[in-house]
Design a protein around this motif. Structure first.
Motif, PDB file in Angstrom:
ATOM      1  N   VAL A 190      51.533  45.648  42.751  1.00 35.47           N
ATOM      2  CA  VAL A 190      51.110  44.080  43.246  1.00 35.47           C
ATOM      3  C   VAL A 190      51.640  43.015  42.638  1.00 35.47           C
ATOM      4  CG1 VAL A 190      49.030  43.120  43.918  1.00 35.47           C
ATOM      5  CG2 VAL A 190      48.906  45.499  43.606  1.00 35.47           C
ATOM      6  N   LYS A 191      52.117  42.196  43.635  1.00 35.03           N
ATOM      7  CA  LYS A 191      52.796  41.011  43.000  1.00 35.03           C
ATOM      8  C   LYS A 191      51.502  40.067  43.175  1.00 35.03           C
ATOM      9  CE  LYS A 191      56.127  38.670  41.498  1.00 35.03           C
ATOM     10  NZ  LYS A 191      56.574  38.646  40.228  1.00 35.03           N
ATOM     11  N   VAL A 192      51.211  39.037  42.234  1.00 32.44           N
ATOM     12  CA  VAL A 192      50.058  38.169  42.510  1.00 32.44           C
ATOM     13  C   VAL A 192      50.557  36.860  41.804  1.00 32.44           C
ATOM     14  CG1 VAL A 192      48.173  40.072  42.323  1.00 32.44           C
ATOM     15  CG2 VAL A 192      48.927  38.658  40.281  1.00 32.44           C
TER      16      VAL A 192
ATOM     17  N   GLY B 216      44.588  33.238  34.271  1.00 32.40           N
ATOM     18  CA  GLY B 216      45.839  34.439  34.310  1.00 32.40           C
ATOM     19  C   GLY B 216      45.555  35.305  35.246  1.00 32.40           C
ATOM     20  N   PHE B 217      45.904  36.448  34.966  1.00 30.68           N
ATOM     21  CA  PHE B 217      45.825  37.744  35.939  1.00 30.68           C
ATOM     22  C   PHE B 217      44.472  38.121  35.808  1.00 30.68           C
ATOM     23  CE2 PHE B 217      50.231  37.411  34.692  1.00 30.68           C
ATOM     24  CZ  PHE B 217      51.038  37.330  36.069  1.00 30.68           C
ATOM     25  N   ASP B 218      43.552  38.114  34.703  1.00 36.17           N
ATOM     26  CA  ASP B 218      42.318  38.639  34.641  1.00 36.17           C
ATOM     27  C   ASP B 218      41.383  38.368  35.776  1.00 36.17           C
ATOM     28  OD1 ASP B 218      43.361  39.076  32.136  1.00 36.17           O
ATOM     29  OD2 ASP B 218      41.868  37.588  31.160  1.00 36.17           O
ATOM     30  N   GLU B 219      41.366  37.435  36.943  1.00 36.97           N
ATOM     31  CA  GLU B 219      40.291  37.103  37.512  1.00 36.97           C
ATOM     32  C   GLU B 219      40.536  38.073  38.834  1.00 36.97           C
ATOM     33  OE1 GLU B 219      39.590  33.560  40.545  1.00 36.97           O
ATOM     34  OE2 GLU B 219      38.651  33.213  38.626  1.00 36.97           O
TER      35      GLU B 219
ATOM     36  N   TYR C  74      46.185  48.064  35.785  1.00 32.73           N
ATOM     37  CA  TYR C  74      46.939  47.802  34.636  1.00 32.73           C
ATOM     38  C   TYR C  74      47.954  46.512  34.757  1.00 32.73           C
ATOM     39  CZ  TYR C  74      46.456  52.925  33.742  1.00 32.73           C
ATOM     40  OH  TYR C  74      46.050  53.708  33.907  1.00 32.73           O
ATOM     41  N   LEU C  75      47.926  45.581  33.755  1.00 35.46           N
ATOM     42  CA  LEU C  75      48.791  44.525  33.857  1.00 35.46           C
ATOM     43  C   LEU C  75      50.158  44.997  33.265  1.00 35.46           C
ATOM     44  CD1 LEU C  75      49.464  41.338  34.204  1.00 35.46           C
ATOM     45  CD2 LEU C  75      48.798  41.264  31.613  1.00 35.46           C
TER      46      LEU C  75
ATOM     47  N   LEU D 177      50.603  43.793  38.859  1.00 32.24           N
ATOM     48  CA  LEU D 177      49.628  44.704  38.607  1.00 32.24           C
ATOM     49  C   LEU D 177      49.906  46.327  38.910  1.00 32.24           C
ATOM     50  CD1 LEU D 177      46.576  42.585  39.450  1.00 32.24           C
ATOM     51  CD2 LEU D 177      47.189  43.116  37.062  1.00 32.24           C
ATOM     52  N   SER D 178      49.634  47.026  38.351  1.00 31.07           N
ATOM     53  CA  SER D 178      49.709  48.445  38.849  1.00 31.07           C
ATOM     54  C   SER D 178      48.463  49.056  39.045  1.00 31.07           C
ATOM     55  CB  SER D 178      50.505  49.492  37.837  1.00 31.07           C
ATOM     56  OG  SER D 178      50.521  50.822  38.320  1.00 31.07           O
ATOM     57  N   VAL D 179      48.097  49.373  40.289  1.00 35.10           N
ATOM     58  CA  VAL D 179      46.809  49.771  40.751  1.00 35.10           C
ATOM     59  C   VAL D 179      46.823  51.305  41.209  1.00 35.10           C
ATOM     60  CG1 VAL D 179      44.929  49.485  42.395  1.00 35.10           C
ATOM     61  CG2 VAL D 179      46.303  47.639  41.545  1.00 35.10           C
TER      62      VAL D 179
END
Length: 166
Positions: free
Chosen positions: A73-75, A82-85, A100-101, A108-110
């Motif tokens: 996932v590209k966000v 940052g990426f946490d939310e 995972y970041l 992200l890897s989901v």
């Protein structure tokens, strides 16, 4: 958190086999059962040991094979968090097993599990890709597990004898 050598030994033993009796673990680390129990309790309270889990080969249970997918996932990260939310919004979906970041091309890897490929496709198109911060996704379906969390699946009946030649 800094662990003592004995605490680290207990963690390593439990990470390989959490079903070992406390008495066996105590003997392995040369401590009393009470001391070992205190270490395990401390590790659980401090969330070093988060959960005890079984590794199941679902392919062997009729009607429960399921499908596992890894989604890159590209966000767009949000200012201040940052990426946490966005990671939290993703891991709250019940289908999601891991988030995972990552470094590299995707953020992200989901890992998700579903009953079919179409169920996973529906999750990606209706839930994941509709999140505001999600720019793009790439879905990879797991076709076969060879090894998971250090456990090898189905090695087969390989001949384990040593080859001798004259």
């Amino acid at each position: 958190m800094k662990l003592t050598d004995k605490e680290l030994e207990v963690v390593e033993i439990l990470s390989k086999n959490a079903r070992l009796p406390l008495e066996t673990i105590a003997k392995m680390v040369s401590l009393s059962i009470e001391e070992t129990e205190q270490i395990v309790r401390k590790l659980e309270e401090e969330k070093v040991i988060v959960q005890y889990a079984a590794i199941v080969d679902w392919r062997k249970i009729d009607g429960h094979e399921g499908v596992t997918a890894m989604i890159d996932v590209k966000v767009t990260p949000k200012r201040g968090v940052g990426f946490d939310e966005v990671a939290e919004r993703i891991y709250r979906f019940p289908e999601v097993k891991s988030v995972y970041l990552m470094s590299g091309a995707y953020d992200l890897s989901v890992v998700i599990e579903g009953r079919s490929m179409s169920e996973i496709a529906k999750f990606v198109s209706e839930k994941l890709s509709t999140l505001d911060s999600v720019i793009s996704t790439t879905t990879h379906f797991i076709l076969k597990k060879y090894k998971h969390d250090g456990t090898v699946f189905e090695q087969g009946d390989q001949d384990k004898r040593i080859v001798m030649s004259p």
